[in-house]
Enzyme design. Structure first.
Site, mmCIF file in Angstrom:
data_model
loop_
_atom_site.group_PDB
_atom_site.id
_atom_site.type_symbol
_atom_site.label_atom_id
_atom_site.label_comp_id
_atom_site.label_asym_id
_atom_site.label_seq_id
_atom_site.Cartn_x
_atom_site.Cartn_y
_atom_site.Cartn_z
ATOM 1 N N ARG A 1 -11.606 -28.723 -0.604
ATOM 2 C CA ARG A 1 -10.896 -27.743 -1.444
ATOM 3 C C ARG A 1 -11.106 -27.981 -2.946
ATOM 4 N NH1 ARG A 1 -5.156 -25.277 0.005
ATOM 5 N NH2 ARG A 1 -6.085 -23.811 -1.471
ATOM 6 N N ASN B 1 -4.969 -29.276 8.500
ATOM 7 C CA ASN B 1 -3.544 -29.201 8.844
ATOM 8 C C ASN B 1 -3.438 -28.780 10.312
ATOM 9 O OD1 ASN B 1 -3.085 -26.272 9.192
ATOM 10 N ND2 ASN B 1 -3.504 -26.122 6.995
ATOM 11 N N HIS C 1 3.184 -28.768 2.572
ATOM 12 C CA HIS C 1 3.479 -28.412 1.174
ATOM 13 C C HIS C 1 4.960 -28.054 1.084
ATOM 14 C CE1 HIS C 1 -0.932 -27.110 0.540
ATOM 15 N NE2 HIS C 1 -0.714 -28.058 -0.339
ATOM 16 N N ASP D 1 -10.558 -21.814 1.809
ATOM 17 C CA ASP D 1 -9.096 -21.911 1.659
ATOM 18 C C ASP D 1 -8.607 -21.413 0.300
ATOM 19 O OD1 ASP D 1 -7.856 -22.787 3.993
ATOM 20 O OD2 ASP D 1 -8.286 -24.910 3.592
ATOM 21 N N ARG E 1 0.325 -34.267 0.682
ATOM 22 C CA ARG E 1 -0.699 -33.793 -0.265
ATOM 23 C C ARG E 1 -0.505 -34.422 -1.649
ATOM 24 N NH1 ARG E 1 -3.369 -29.170 1.922
ATOM 25 N NH2 ARG E 1 -3.412 -29.557 4.154
ATOM 26 N N CYS F 1 1.937 -18.966 -0.019
ATOM 27 C CA CYS F 1 0.661 -19.666 -0.237
ATOM 28 C C CYS F 1 -0.393 -18.749 -0.841
ATOM 29 C CB CYS F 1 0.119 -20.214 1.074
ATOM 30 S SG CYS F 1 1.226 -21.323 1.915
ATOM 31 N N ALA G 1 -4.826 -20.523 9.130
ATOM 32 C CA ALA G 1 -5.216 -21.697 8.329
ATOM 33 C C ALA G 1 -3.985 -22.347 7.695
ATOM 34 C CB ALA G 1 -6.251 -21.323 7.275
ATOM 35 N N ASN H 1 -2.058 -22.932 -4.548
ATOM 36 C CA ASN H 1 -2.494 -24.303 -4.828
ATOM 37 C C ASN H 1 -3.485 -24.425 -5.980
ATOM 38 O OD1 ASN H 1 -1.004 -25.685 -2.733
ATOM 39 N ND2 ASN H 1 -2.316 -24.579 -1.313
ATOM 40 N N ASP I 1 6.272 -25.609 -0.226
ATOM 41 C CA ASP I 1 6.530 -24.172 -0.049
ATOM 42 C C ASP I 1 6.631 -23.765 1.422
ATOM 43 O OD1 ASP I 1 3.867 -24.038 0.787
ATOM 44 O OD2 ASP I 1 3.154 -23.091 -1.045
HETATM 45 N N1 ARG Z 1 -5.536 -24.527 4.785
HETATM 46 C C1 ARG Z 1 -4.785 -24.727 3.579
HETATM 47 C C2 ARG Z 1 -4.581 -26.223 3.346
HETATM 48 O O1 ARG Z 1 -4.328 -26.908 4.314
HETATM 49 C C3 ARG Z 1 -3.471 -24.035 3.652
HETATM 50 C C4 ARG Z 1 -2.750 -24.051 2.339
HETATM 51 C C5 ARG Z 1 -1.412 -23.468 2.426
HETATM 52 N N2 ARG Z 1 -0.897 -23.311 1.122
HETATM 53 C C6 ARG Z 1 0.343 -23.605 0.724
HETATM 54 N N3 ARG Z 1 0.675 -23.395 -0.500
HETATM 55 N N4 ARG Z 1 1.200 -24.158 1.565
HETATM 56 O O2 ARG Z 1 -4.665 -26.707 2.264
#
Ligand code: ARG
Length: 290
Positions: free
Chosen positions: A95, A26, A173, A69, A144, A267, A261, A75, A175
Protein backbone atom coordinates in the site's frame (compact mmCIF):
# COMPACT_ATOMS: atom_id res chain seq x y z
CA UNK A 1 -26.19 18.85 25.08
CA UNK A 2 -24.78 17.38 21.94
CA UNK A 3 -23.77 19.52 18.97
CA UNK A 4 -23.32 18.49 15.34
CA UNK A 5 -19.80 17.37 14.37
CA UNK A 6 -17.57 20.23 13.25
CA UNK A 7 -16.14 18.17 10.40
CA UNK A 8 -17.33 15.71 7.77
CA UNK A 9 -18.59 18.02 5.04
CA UNK A 10 -15.64 17.78 2.63
CA UNK A 11 -14.18 14.52 1.42
CA UNK A 12 -11.56 13.08 -0.88
CA UNK A 13 -12.54 9.89 -2.70
CA UNK A 14 -10.61 7.66 -5.13
CA UNK A 15 -12.50 6.40 -8.18
CA UNK A 16 -12.27 2.58 -8.16
CA UNK A 17 -10.87 2.00 -11.64
CA UNK A 18 -8.29 -0.55 -10.48
CA UNK A 19 -9.92 -2.14 -7.45
CA UNK A 20 -8.80 -5.78 -7.13
CA UNK A 21 -7.69 -8.16 -4.46
CA UNK A 22 -4.05 -8.88 -5.28
CA UNK A 23 -2.84 -9.65 -1.74
CA UNK A 24 -4.29 -10.46 1.66
CA UNK A 25 -3.62 -8.09 4.58
CA UNK A 26 -6.83 -8.48 6.59
CA UNK A 27 -9.26 -11.32 7.40
CA UNK A 28 -11.90 -10.17 4.89
CA UNK A 29 -9.68 -10.39 1.81
CA UNK A 30 -9.42 -13.41 -0.47
CA UNK A 31 -7.85 -13.42 -3.94
CA UNK A 32 -10.53 -16.03 -4.83
CA UNK A 33 -13.32 -13.48 -4.38
CA UNK A 34 -12.76 -10.57 -6.76
CA UNK A 35 -15.01 -7.49 -6.99
CA UNK A 36 -17.17 -6.97 -10.06
CA UNK A 37 -15.85 -3.78 -11.76
CA UNK A 38 -19.24 -2.52 -12.95
CA UNK A 39 -21.04 -3.06 -9.66
CA UNK A 40 -18.06 -1.59 -7.80
CA UNK A 41 -18.28 1.65 -9.75
CA UNK A 42 -22.05 1.80 -9.32
CA UNK A 43 -21.78 1.36 -5.54
CA UNK A 44 -18.98 3.92 -5.28
CA UNK A 45 -20.97 6.45 -7.28
CA UNK A 46 -24.03 5.93 -5.05
CA UNK A 47 -21.84 6.89 -2.08
CA UNK A 48 -20.45 9.97 -3.84
CA UNK A 49 -23.99 11.02 -4.77
CA UNK A 50 -25.33 10.42 -1.24
CA UNK A 51 -22.65 12.74 0.17
CA UNK A 52 -23.54 15.46 -2.34
CA UNK A 53 -27.28 14.96 -1.63
CA UNK A 54 -26.55 15.43 2.08
CA UNK A 55 -24.93 18.77 1.33
CA UNK A 56 -21.32 17.55 1.38
CA UNK A 57 -18.51 18.12 -1.12
CA UNK A 58 -16.42 15.44 -2.79
CA UNK A 59 -13.03 15.78 -4.49
CA UNK A 60 -12.07 12.87 -6.69
CA UNK A 61 -8.57 11.48 -7.17
CA UNK A 62 -7.69 8.94 -9.88
CA UNK A 63 -6.59 5.52 -8.69
CA UNK A 64 -3.04 4.31 -9.37
CA UNK A 65 -3.17 1.11 -11.43
CA UNK A 66 -0.50 -0.42 -9.13
CA UNK A 67 -2.46 0.25 -5.90
CA UNK A 68 -5.68 -1.80 -5.70
CA UNK A 69 -6.48 -0.73 -2.09
CA UNK A 70 -6.16 2.99 -2.88
CA UNK A 71 -9.98 3.17 -3.14
CA UNK A 72 -9.91 3.22 0.67
CA UNK A 73 -9.09 6.92 0.65
CA UNK A 74 -9.56 7.23 4.41
CA UNK A 75 -6.01 5.94 4.75
CA UNK A 76 -4.30 8.47 2.48
CA UNK A 77 -3.65 10.93 5.29
CA UNK A 78 -5.25 12.90 8.12
CA UNK A 79 -6.25 16.37 6.88
CA UNK A 80 -7.45 19.53 8.58
CA UNK A 81 -9.62 22.44 7.47
CA UNK A 82 -6.74 24.85 8.11
CA UNK A 83 -4.51 23.11 5.59
CA UNK A 84 -2.41 20.53 7.43
CA UNK A 85 -2.11 16.88 6.47
CA UNK A 86 -0.32 13.97 8.14
CA UNK A 87 0.53 11.47 5.47
CA UNK A 88 -0.02 7.80 6.27
CA UNK A 89 3.00 5.50 6.54
CA UNK A 90 1.32 2.23 5.63
CA UNK A 91 2.06 -0.86 7.66
CA UNK A 92 2.12 -3.13 4.59
CA UNK A 93 4.48 -2.51 1.70
CA UNK A 94 1.92 -3.09 -1.12
CA UNK A 95 0.00 0.00 0.00
CA UNK A 96 2.98 2.37 0.26
CA UNK A 97 2.90 3.66 -3.32
CA UNK A 98 -0.49 5.21 -2.55
CA UNK A 99 1.34 7.72 -0.36
CA UNK A 100 3.34 9.05 -3.34
CA UNK A 101 0.14 10.13 -5.07
CA UNK A 102 -1.46 11.27 -1.80
CA UNK A 103 1.56 13.49 -1.04
CA UNK A 104 1.28 15.14 -4.46
CA UNK A 105 -2.46 15.63 -4.05
CA UNK A 106 -2.21 17.17 -0.58
CA UNK A 107 0.65 19.52 -1.46
CA UNK A 108 -1.01 20.41 -4.79
CA UNK A 109 -4.13 21.41 -2.84
CA UNK A 110 -2.24 23.64 -0.42
CA UNK A 111 -1.85 21.28 2.56
CA UNK A 112 1.37 21.48 4.61
CA UNK A 113 2.53 17.90 4.83
CA UNK A 114 3.84 16.01 7.86
CA UNK A 115 4.96 12.38 7.90
CA UNK A 116 5.54 10.10 10.88
CA UNK A 117 7.68 7.86 8.65
CA UNK A 118 8.06 6.61 5.10
CA UNK A 119 9.27 3.56 3.16
CA UNK A 120 9.33 1.40 6.26
CA UNK A 121 11.49 3.85 8.27
CA UNK A 122 9.81 5.49 11.29
CA UNK A 123 6.54 4.53 12.96
CA UNK A 124 3.57 3.35 10.93
CA UNK A 125 0.51 5.55 10.86
CA UNK A 126 -2.70 4.85 8.92
CA UNK A 127 -5.21 7.67 9.02
CA UNK A 128 -8.20 5.30 9.22
CA UNK A 129 -7.07 5.09 12.85
CA UNK A 130 -7.55 8.78 13.74
CA UNK A 131 -10.55 10.98 14.62
CA UNK A 132 -10.98 14.26 16.43
CA UNK A 133 -13.49 13.64 19.22
CA UNK A 134 -14.02 15.65 22.43
CA UNK A 135 -10.78 17.13 23.73
CA UNK A 136 -8.38 14.91 21.77
CA UNK A 137 -7.32 13.18 18.62
CA UNK A 138 -8.41 9.61 19.30
CA UNK A 139 -6.00 7.17 17.63
CA UNK A 140 -6.31 3.41 17.41
CA UNK A 141 -3.00 1.56 17.47
CA UNK A 142 -1.80 -2.01 17.30
CA UNK A 143 -2.72 -3.73 14.03
CA UNK A 144 -1.66 -0.83 11.77
CA UNK A 145 -0.66 2.41 13.53
CA UNK A 146 2.18 2.08 16.07
CA UNK A 147 2.12 3.80 19.48
CA UNK A 148 5.27 5.74 18.51
CA UNK A 149 3.30 7.56 15.78
CA UNK A 150 1.00 9.10 18.41
CA UNK A 151 3.97 10.96 19.88
CA UNK A 152 4.84 12.27 16.44
CA UNK A 153 1.30 13.61 15.87
CA UNK A 154 1.13 15.19 19.33
CA UNK A 155 4.50 16.95 19.11
CA UNK A 156 4.39 18.04 15.46
CA UNK A 157 0.97 19.64 15.80
CA UNK A 158 0.90 20.51 19.53
CA UNK A 159 -2.24 18.49 20.20
CA UNK A 160 -3.65 16.07 22.78
CA UNK A 161 -3.70 12.48 21.51
CA UNK A 162 -5.47 9.61 23.24
CA UNK A 163 -4.53 6.09 22.19
CA UNK A 164 -6.82 3.07 22.16
CA UNK A 165 -5.16 -0.32 21.72
CA UNK A 166 -6.97 -2.45 19.14
CA UNK A 167 -6.65 -6.18 19.70
CA UNK A 168 -9.32 -7.62 17.38
CA UNK A 169 -7.83 -8.73 14.05
CA UNK A 170 -11.11 -8.05 12.20
CA UNK A 171 -11.17 -4.44 13.46
CA UNK A 172 -7.72 -3.36 12.27
CA UNK A 173 -8.52 0.34 11.89
CA UNK A 174 -10.29 2.55 14.44
CA UNK A 175 -12.92 3.41 11.82
CA UNK A 176 -14.29 -0.16 12.05
CA UNK A 177 -15.25 -0.14 15.79
CA UNK A 178 -15.71 3.63 16.28
CA UNK A 179 -17.82 6.26 14.52
CA UNK A 180 -18.36 9.77 15.90
CA UNK A 181 -22.04 10.71 15.43
CA UNK A 182 -22.16 14.13 17.11
CA UNK A 183 -20.21 15.90 19.86
CA UNK A 184 -21.22 13.34 22.53
CA UNK A 185 -22.51 10.24 20.68
CA UNK A 186 -20.44 7.64 18.88
CA UNK A 187 -21.08 4.14 17.58
CA UNK A 188 -18.66 1.87 19.43
CA UNK A 189 -17.74 -1.82 19.44
CA UNK A 190 -15.80 -2.29 22.69
CA UNK A 191 -14.74 -5.90 21.94
CA UNK A 192 -12.27 -4.48 19.40
CA UNK A 193 -10.06 -3.15 22.21
CA UNK A 194 -8.13 -4.47 25.20
CA UNK A 195 -9.69 -4.03 28.67
CA UNK A 196 -7.84 -0.83 29.55
CA UNK A 197 -8.74 0.76 26.22
CA UNK A 198 -12.39 -0.23 26.62
CA UNK A 199 -12.46 1.68 29.89
CA UNK A 200 -10.70 4.63 28.23
CA UNK A 201 -13.21 4.52 25.33
CA UNK A 202 -16.14 4.86 27.74
CA UNK A 203 -14.31 7.80 29.33
CA UNK A 204 -13.90 9.49 25.93
CA UNK A 205 -17.47 9.00 24.65
CA UNK A 206 -20.15 10.54 26.90
CA UNK A 207 -23.04 8.82 25.06
CA UNK A 208 -21.82 5.55 23.54
CA UNK A 209 -24.09 3.59 21.20
CA UNK A 210 -22.78 0.08 21.71
CA UNK A 211 -22.98 -2.19 18.67
CA UNK A 212 -23.83 -5.89 18.74
CA UNK A 213 -21.41 -8.34 17.08
CA UNK A 214 -23.74 -8.57 14.07
CA UNK A 215 -23.96 -4.81 13.68
CA UNK A 216 -20.20 -4.37 14.01
CA UNK A 217 -19.36 -7.07 11.47
CA UNK A 218 -21.87 -5.65 9.00
CA UNK A 219 -19.53 -2.58 9.10
CA UNK A 220 -22.21 -0.42 10.76
CA UNK A 221 -19.55 1.76 12.41
CA UNK A 222 -17.85 2.32 9.05
CA UNK A 223 -20.41 5.03 8.39
CA UNK A 224 -20.14 8.76 7.80
CA UNK A 225 -22.15 11.69 9.09
CA UNK A 226 -22.68 14.56 6.64
CA UNK A 227 -24.72 17.40 8.15
CA UNK A 228 -27.87 15.70 9.51
CA UNK A 229 -27.48 12.56 7.37
CA UNK A 230 -25.73 9.35 8.38
CA UNK A 231 -24.66 7.21 5.42
CA UNK A 232 -24.29 3.58 6.41
CA UNK A 233 -23.61 0.22 4.73
CA UNK A 234 -25.99 -1.51 7.18
CA UNK A 235 -28.38 -0.40 9.89
CA UNK A 236 -30.39 -2.72 12.13
CA UNK A 237 -33.93 -1.65 13.11
CA UNK A 238 -32.59 -1.05 16.63
CA UNK A 239 -29.84 1.29 15.41
CA UNK A 240 -32.23 2.99 13.02
CA UNK A 241 -34.47 3.90 15.90
CA UNK A 242 -31.60 5.25 17.99
CA UNK A 243 -30.15 7.33 15.14
CA UNK A 244 -33.45 8.80 13.93
CA UNK A 245 -34.17 9.56 17.60
CA UNK A 246 -31.07 11.78 17.50
CA UNK A 247 -32.57 13.69 14.58
CA UNK A 248 -30.51 12.02 11.88
CA UNK A 249 -31.68 10.94 8.45
CA UNK A 250 -30.40 7.40 7.86
CA UNK A 251 -29.29 6.46 4.33
CA UNK A 252 -28.32 2.81 3.83
CA UNK A 253 -26.26 1.93 0.75
CA UNK A 254 -25.16 -1.36 -0.73
CA UNK A 255 -21.35 -1.19 -0.62
CA UNK A 256 -20.74 -4.94 -0.43
CA UNK A 257 -18.19 -5.05 -3.28
CA UNK A 258 -15.91 -3.00 -1.04
CA UNK A 259 -16.47 -5.29 1.93
CA UNK A 260 -14.50 -7.91 -0.03
CA UNK A 261 -11.27 -6.05 0.78
CA UNK A 262 -12.41 -5.02 4.24
CA UNK A 263 -13.80 -1.51 3.97
CA UNK A 264 -17.04 0.42 3.57
CA UNK A 265 -18.44 3.97 3.57
CA UNK A 266 -15.90 5.48 5.96
CA UNK A 267 -12.91 3.75 4.43
CA UNK A 268 -13.88 5.06 0.99
CA UNK A 269 -13.93 8.70 2.11
CA UNK A 270 -11.22 10.90 3.57
CA UNK A 271 -12.48 13.92 5.55
CA UNK A 272 -10.54 17.06 4.62
CA UNK A 273 -11.95 19.32 7.31
CA UNK A 274 -10.92 18.13 10.77
CA UNK A 275 -10.53 20.96 13.26
CA UNK A 276 -7.69 20.82 15.80
CA UNK A 277 -8.66 23.97 17.74
CA UNK A 278 -10.38 22.15 20.62
CA UNK A 279 -7.55 19.62 21.03
CA UNK A 280 -4.60 21.99 21.24
CA UNK A 281 -2.00 21.11 23.89
CA UNK A 282 1.19 23.18 23.73
CA UNK A 283 4.19 20.88 23.31
CA UNK A 284 1.89 17.94 22.65
CA UNK A 285 0.41 15.36 25.01
CA UNK A 286 -0.08 11.61 24.57
CA UNK A 287 -2.43 9.70 26.86
CA UNK A 288 -2.23 5.92 26.65
CA UNK A 289 -4.56 3.52 28.48
CA UNK A 290 -3.05 2.15 31.68
N1 ARG B 1 -7.69 -3.69 2.27
C1 ARG B 1 -7.51 -2.48 3.01
C2 ARG B 1 -6.43 -2.68 4.07
O1 ARG B 1 -6.42 -3.73 4.67
C3 ARG B 1 -8.79 -2.06 3.65
C4 ARG B 1 -8.70 -0.70 4.26
C5 ARG B 1 -9.91 -0.32 4.99
N2 ARG B 1 -9.83 1.04 5.33
C6 ARG B 1 -10.16 1.58 6.51
N3 ARG B 1 -10.05 2.85 6.67
N4 ARG B 1 -10.54 0.81 7.51
O2 ARG B 1 -5.63 -1.84 4.32
Amino acid sequence: MSQPLEWGRRYLMVRPDHFRIDYVINPYMSTQDQPDPELTLKQWDSLRQAIVDAGGEVEVLAQRPDSPDMVYAMNLGFATADGRAMLSHMRFEPRRKESLTAADWFTGHGFALGRPGSDGVGPHFESGDAFVFGDSLVVGYGPRTEAEALKHLAIEWGIRVRGLRITHEGMYHLDLPFCPVDSTHALVYPAAFDAASQAELFGIVPDPIVLTDDEAFAFSANSIVVNETIIMPACSPRLHEILTGLGLRVVVLDLTEFHKAGGSARCLTNPLDFDLTAITAPGGEVILPT
